[in-house]
Design a protein around this motif. Structure first.
Motif, PDB file in Angstrom:
ATOM      1  N   HIS A  66      44.722  23.573 -23.894  1.00 40.90           N
ATOM      2  CA  HIS A  66      45.208  24.724 -23.136  1.00 40.90           C
ATOM      3  C   HIS A  66      45.384  25.976 -23.989  1.00 40.90           C
ATOM      4  O   HIS A  66      44.934  27.049 -23.604  1.00 40.90           O
ATOM      5  CB  HIS A  66      46.523  24.361 -22.441  1.00 40.90           C
ATOM      6  N   HIS A  67      46.039  25.866 -25.112  1.00 42.81           N
ATOM      7  CA  HIS A  67      46.191  26.983 -26.042  1.00 42.81           C
ATOM      8  C   HIS A  67      45.721  26.518 -27.419  1.00 42.81           C
ATOM      9  O   HIS A  67      46.267  25.577 -27.976  1.00 42.81           O
ATOM     10  CB  HIS A  67      47.646  27.431 -26.137  1.00 42.81           C
ATOM     11  N   ASN A  68      44.708  27.168 -27.946  1.00 45.74           N
ATOM     12  CA  ASN A  68      44.244  26.831 -29.283  1.00 45.74           C
ATOM     13  C   ASN A  68      45.235  27.326 -30.340  1.00 45.74           C
ATOM     14  O   ASN A  68      46.030  28.239 -30.085  1.00 45.74           O
ATOM     15  CB  ASN A  68      42.870  27.457 -29.543  1.00 45.74           C
ATOM     16  N   ILE A  69      45.181  26.715 -31.508  1.00 50.57           N
ATOM     17  CA  ILE A  69      45.954  27.195 -32.649  1.00 50.57           C
ATOM     18  C   ILE A  69      45.089  28.242 -33.355  1.00 50.57           C
ATOM     19  O   ILE A  69      43.993  27.934 -33.825  1.00 50.57           O
ATOM     20  CB  ILE A  69      46.320  26.044 -33.600  1.00 50.57           C
ATOM     21  N   LEU A  70      45.568  29.472 -33.399  1.00 49.36           N
ATOM     22  CA  LEU A  70      44.760  30.583 -33.882  1.00 49.36           C
ATOM     23  C   LEU A  70      44.968  30.817 -35.372  1.00 49.36           C
ATOM     24  O   LEU A  70      46.041  30.587 -35.916  1.00 49.36           O
ATOM     25  CB  LEU A  70      45.114  31.857 -33.115  1.00 49.36           C
ATOM     26  N   GLN A  71      43.903  31.303 -35.999  1.00 48.31           N
ATOM     27  CA  GLN A  71      44.022  31.770 -37.376  1.00 48.31           C
ATOM     28  C   GLN A  71      43.826  33.282 -37.463  1.00 48.31           C
ATOM     29  O   GLN A  71      44.163  33.906 -38.466  1.00 48.31           O
ATOM     30  CB  GLN A  71      43.015  31.061 -38.277  1.00 48.31           C
ATOM     31  N   LEU A  72      43.284  33.848 -36.384  1.00 51.00           N
ATOM     32  CA  LEU A  72      43.099  35.298 -36.312  1.00 51.00           C
ATOM     33  C   LEU A  72      43.449  35.777 -34.910  1.00 51.00           C
ATOM     34  O   LEU A  72      43.215  35.062 -33.923  1.00 51.00           O
ATOM     35  CB  LEU A  72      41.640  35.680 -36.615  1.00 51.00           C
ATOM     36  N   GLY A  73      44.000  36.980 -34.823  1.00 54.61           N
ATOM     37  CA  GLY A  73      44.195  37.602 -33.532  1.00 54.61           C
ATOM     38  C   GLY A  73      45.334  37.014 -32.710  1.00 54.61           C
ATOM     39  O   GLY A  73      46.188  36.281 -33.206  1.00 54.61           O
ATOM     40  N   ARG A  74      45.296  37.340 -31.407  1.00 53.82           N
ATOM     41  CA  ARG A  74      46.332  36.944 -30.469  1.00 53.82           C
ATOM     42  C   ARG A  74      45.739  36.281 -29.246  1.00 53.82           C
ATOM     43  O   ARG A  74      44.558  36.427 -28.947  1.00 53.82           O
ATOM     44  CB  ARG A  74      47.125  38.171 -30.011  1.00 53.82           C
ATOM     45  N   SER A  75      46.589  35.550 -28.505  1.00 53.93           N
ATOM     46  CA  SER A  75      46.232  34.967 -27.213  1.00 53.93           C
ATOM     47  C   SER A  75      46.835  35.838 -26.122  1.00 53.93           C
ATOM     48  O   SER A  75      48.033  36.131 -26.139  1.00 53.93           O
ATOM     49  CB  SER A  75      46.763  33.538 -27.107  1.00 53.93           C
ATOM     50  N   ILE A  76      46.012  36.266 -25.168  1.00 50.53           N
ATOM     51  CA  ILE A  76      46.459  37.154 -24.095  1.00 50.53           C
ATOM     52  C   ILE A  76      46.037  36.579 -22.749  1.00 50.53           C
ATOM     53  O   ILE A  76      44.896  36.120 -22.592  1.00 50.53           O
ATOM     54  CB  ILE A  76      45.869  38.572 -24.248  1.00 50.53           C
ATOM     55  N   ASN A  77      46.934  36.614 -21.768  1.00 52.35           N
ATOM     56  CA  ASN A  77      46.605  36.167 -20.420  1.00 52.35           C
ATOM     57  C   ASN A  77      45.673  37.165 -19.742  1.00 52.35           C
ATOM     58  O   ASN A  77      45.911  38.382 -19.803  1.00 52.35           O
ATOM     59  CB  ASN A  77      47.867  36.015 -19.571  1.00 52.35           C
ATOM     60  N   ALA A  78      44.645  36.675 -19.083  1.00 51.76           N
ATOM     61  CA  ALA A  78      43.790  37.536 -18.276  1.00 51.76           C
ATOM     62  C   ALA A  78      44.559  37.955 -17.026  1.00 51.76           C
ATOM     63  O   ALA A  78      45.322  37.159 -16.470  1.00 51.76           O
ATOM     64  CB  ALA A  78      42.512  36.803 -17.878  1.00 51.76           C
ATOM     65  N   PRO A  79      44.400  39.190 -16.554  1.00 53.45           N
ATOM     66  CA  PRO A  79      45.046  39.594 -15.300  1.00 53.45           C
ATOM     67  C   PRO A  79      44.515  38.747 -14.144  1.00 53.45           C
ATOM     68  O   PRO A  79      43.326  38.432 -14.085  1.00 53.45           O
ATOM     69  CB  PRO A  79      44.651  41.067 -15.152  1.00 53.45           C
ATOM     70  N   ASP A  80      45.394  38.395 -13.217  1.00 50.03           N
ATOM     71  CA  ASP A  80      45.030  37.480 -12.131  1.00 50.03           C
ATOM     72  C   ASP A  80      43.824  37.948 -11.330  1.00 50.03           C
ATOM     73  O   ASP A  80      42.979  37.142 -10.935  1.00 50.03           O
ATOM     74  CB  ASP A  80      46.216  37.285 -11.183  1.00 50.03           C
ATOM     75  N   GLU A  81      43.767  39.252 -11.059  1.00 49.68           N
ATOM     76  CA  GLU A  81      42.669  39.764 -10.244  1.00 49.68           C
ATOM     77  C   GLU A  81      41.360  39.829 -11.033  1.00 49.68           C
ATOM     78  O   GLU A  81      40.280  39.744 -10.462  1.00 49.68           O
ATOM     79  CB  GLU A  81      43.018  41.167  -9.714  1.00 49.68           C
ATOM     80  N   GLY A  82      41.472  39.995 -12.352  1.00 48.29           N
ATOM     81  CA  GLY A  82      40.272  40.128 -13.176  1.00 48.29           C
ATOM     82  C   GLY A  82      39.579  38.806 -13.413  1.00 48.29           C
ATOM     83  O   GLY A  82      38.355  38.686 -13.252  1.00 48.29           O
ATOM     84  N   LEU A  83      40.337  37.781 -13.821  1.00 53.35           N
ATOM     85  CA  LEU A  83      39.746  36.470 -14.071  1.00 53.35           C
ATOM     86  C   LEU A  83      40.848  35.420 -14.003  1.00 53.35           C
ATOM     87  O   LEU A  83      41.886  35.543 -14.660  1.00 53.35           O
ATOM     88  CB  LEU A  83      39.065  36.417 -15.438  1.00 53.35           C
ATOM     89  N   ARG A  84      40.610  34.415 -13.214  1.00 50.68           N
ATOM     90  CA  ARG A  84      41.538  33.295 -13.064  1.00 50.68           C
ATOM     91  C   ARG A  84      40.740  32.005 -13.017  1.00 50.68           C
ATOM     92  O   ARG A  84      39.503  32.021 -13.007  1.00 50.68           O
ATOM     93  CB  ARG A  84      42.352  33.435 -11.774  1.00 50.68           C
ATOM     94  N   MET A  85      41.436  30.889 -12.964  1.00 51.24           N
ATOM     95  CA  MET A  85      40.757  29.593 -12.862  1.00 51.24           C
ATOM     96  C   MET A  85      41.085  28.955 -11.515  1.00 51.24           C
ATOM     97  O   MET A  85      42.247  28.707 -11.191  1.00 51.24           O
ATOM     98  CB  MET A  85      41.198  28.658 -13.987  1.00 51.24           C
ATOM     99  N   ASN A  86      40.058  28.756 -10.693  1.00 49.25           N
ATOM    100  CA  ASN A  86      40.210  27.994  -9.461  1.00 49.25           C
ATOM    101  C   ASN A  86      40.034  26.521  -9.801  1.00 49.25           C
ATOM    102  O   ASN A  86      38.952  26.090 -10.211  1.00 49.25           O
ATOM    103  CB  ASN A  86      39.181  28.433  -8.430  1.00 49.25           C
ATOM    104  N   HIS A  87      41.103  25.753  -9.599  1.00 48.85           N
ATOM    105  CA  HIS A  87      41.122  24.339  -9.988  1.00 48.85           C
ATOM    106  C   HIS A  87      41.123  23.490  -8.728  1.00 48.85           C
ATOM    107  O   HIS A  87      42.131  23.405  -8.029  1.00 48.85           O
ATOM    108  CB  HIS A  87      42.363  24.067 -10.835  1.00 48.85           C
ATOM    109  N   TYR A  88      39.982  22.856  -8.449  1.00 54.88           N
ATOM    110  CA  TYR A  88      39.827  22.041  -7.242  1.00 54.88           C
ATOM    111  C   TYR A  88      40.268  20.627  -7.550  1.00 54.88           C
ATOM    112  O   TYR A  88      39.487  19.790  -7.996  1.00 54.88           O
ATOM    113  CB  TYR A  88      38.384  22.104  -6.744  1.00 54.88           C
ATOM    114  N   TRP A  89      41.523  20.351  -7.275  1.00 55.79           N
ATOM    115  CA  TRP A  89      42.180  19.151  -7.780  1.00 55.79           C
ATOM    116  C   TRP A  89      42.409  18.139  -6.678  1.00 55.79           C
ATOM    117  O   TRP A  89      42.958  18.486  -5.635  1.00 55.79           O
ATOM    118  CB  TRP A  89      43.516  19.578  -8.393  1.00 55.79           C
TER     119      TRP A  89
END
Length: 337
Positions: free
Chosen positions: A314-337
């Motif tokens: 779900h969240h990688n361990i980073l060595q460079l940069g930051r982790s940022i959430n994508a805006p909901d309207e811009g990109l999300r994940m549809n999970h057909y569960w």
């Protein structure tokens, strides 16, 4: 008493109408993308590998008569032709990346096999998967085909598939042959990592993480960005449903956030009893009820391989940069569960 009963009945009917309206409104945005896909039938069929059923024509017609699959295409446990591939050799020397077929359109040719100062691919995907008969979600080879074609439509240029089959007749190597031959898929047999004598060596999550780490160490330099998702998880944009929508989003978002090494997609769950999978062969057309907001914190990442110290689900361990959430309207994940 009669007045009270009538009031109760009227209230119940009104609630049912409002619930139905809310349900349909929630699914409208997702439906828009698949209408676009259905209207692109001819274009997508040109890209379909020889083993893939005509998924978009089937989705457009939505009739039982139009659904024609062979046993091998529809059954995950059907015997498959086994190709001779030595696992150790494959790990060191994966199936050669070939250029796309001549009829492939420009949106699927980008970066394919191009060697230069930049990684040959802007956006790739990694999949660790097991297709098996008793899967309650009914995720079969057919659903894997749909997912692969969808990712290509979204702008993914190459997919690294790690096949965690338990028994030999579950192997997806033969089913993926068309995708491999056209250079869209690199296949890795992950059976020996996950199983020994039919018994699981370690928990599935650990097997999944080990596949992601292997992909980073062996193929990470070939990608500027990579996405790690499952075959029931579909990246989706409310504001952009055209071809290459995910690539456009990543390009735009990363240019505005140059310090971002990971972009996370929030998890919107599609739940409820699925519709008949014969009448509704596309996974995304079988489940319509969606959570109004992200269901939980189990996001899925799009990341720069060069910025990752250690791969996770779900969240990688980073060595460079930051982790940022994508805006909901811009990109999300549809999970057909």
């Amino acid at each position: 008493m009669r007045i009270k009963v009538r009031c109760i009945l009227r209230t119940a009917v009104l609630c049912a109408i409002l619930f139905t309206w809310y349900w349909l409104m929630n699914s409208r945005a997702a439906d828009a993308l698949f209408v676009e896909l259905a209207e692109s039938t001819d274009r997508m069929n040109q890209l379909r590998p020889k083993a893939t059923p005509d998924l978009f024509t089937v989705a457009k017609n939505h009739t039982e008569e139009s659904v024609v699959y062979t046993e091998e295409q529809s059954s995950p446990h059907a015997p498959t032709k086994q190709l001779s591939l030595d696992y150790e050799k494959q790990t060191e020397e994966p199936l050669a990346r070939r250029g796309p077929p001549q009829h492939c359109e420009s949106w699927c040719r980008r970066g394919a096999g191009v060697v230069g100062s930049q990684p040959p691919y802007f956006l790739t995907a990694v999949l660790e998967v097991r297709i098996y008969y008793v899967d309650l979600a009914k995720l079969t080879t057919r659903e894997m085909y749909q997912w692969l074609q969808y990712l290509r439509y979204a702008g993914v240029e190459h997919v690294y598939v790690y096949d965690e089959y338990r028994f030999q007749n579950e192997s997806q190597l033969s089913a993926l042959e068309g995708f491999i031959e056209e250079g869209y898929v690199t296949y890795t047999d992950w059976h020996d990592v996950a199983w020994t004598n039919g018994n699981r060596i370690e928990a599935h999550v650990k097997t999944q993480v080990s596949a992601y780490k292997h992909c980073l160490s062996h193929y990470g330099k070939d990608s500027m960005w990579q996405i790690a998702v499952d075959i029931d998880e579909y990246p989706f944009s409310v504001t952009d449903t055209e071809q290459n929508f995910m690539r456009r989003f990543v390009e735009d978002f990363s240019s505005k956030n140059p310090h971002a090494s990971e972009i996370t997609m929030k998890n919107y769950l599609f739940l409820g009893k699925p519709l008949n999978d014969t009448l509704h062969p596309l996974l995304a057309s079988r489940v319509w009820r969606r959570t109004k907001t992200p269901a939980n914190a189990l996001v899925k990442p799009i990341y720069k391989p060069e910025g990752i110290r250690s791969a996770q689900v779900h969240h990688n361990i980073l060595q460079l940069g930051r982790s940022i959430n994508a805006p909901d309207e811009g990109l999300r994940m549809n999970h057909y569960w």
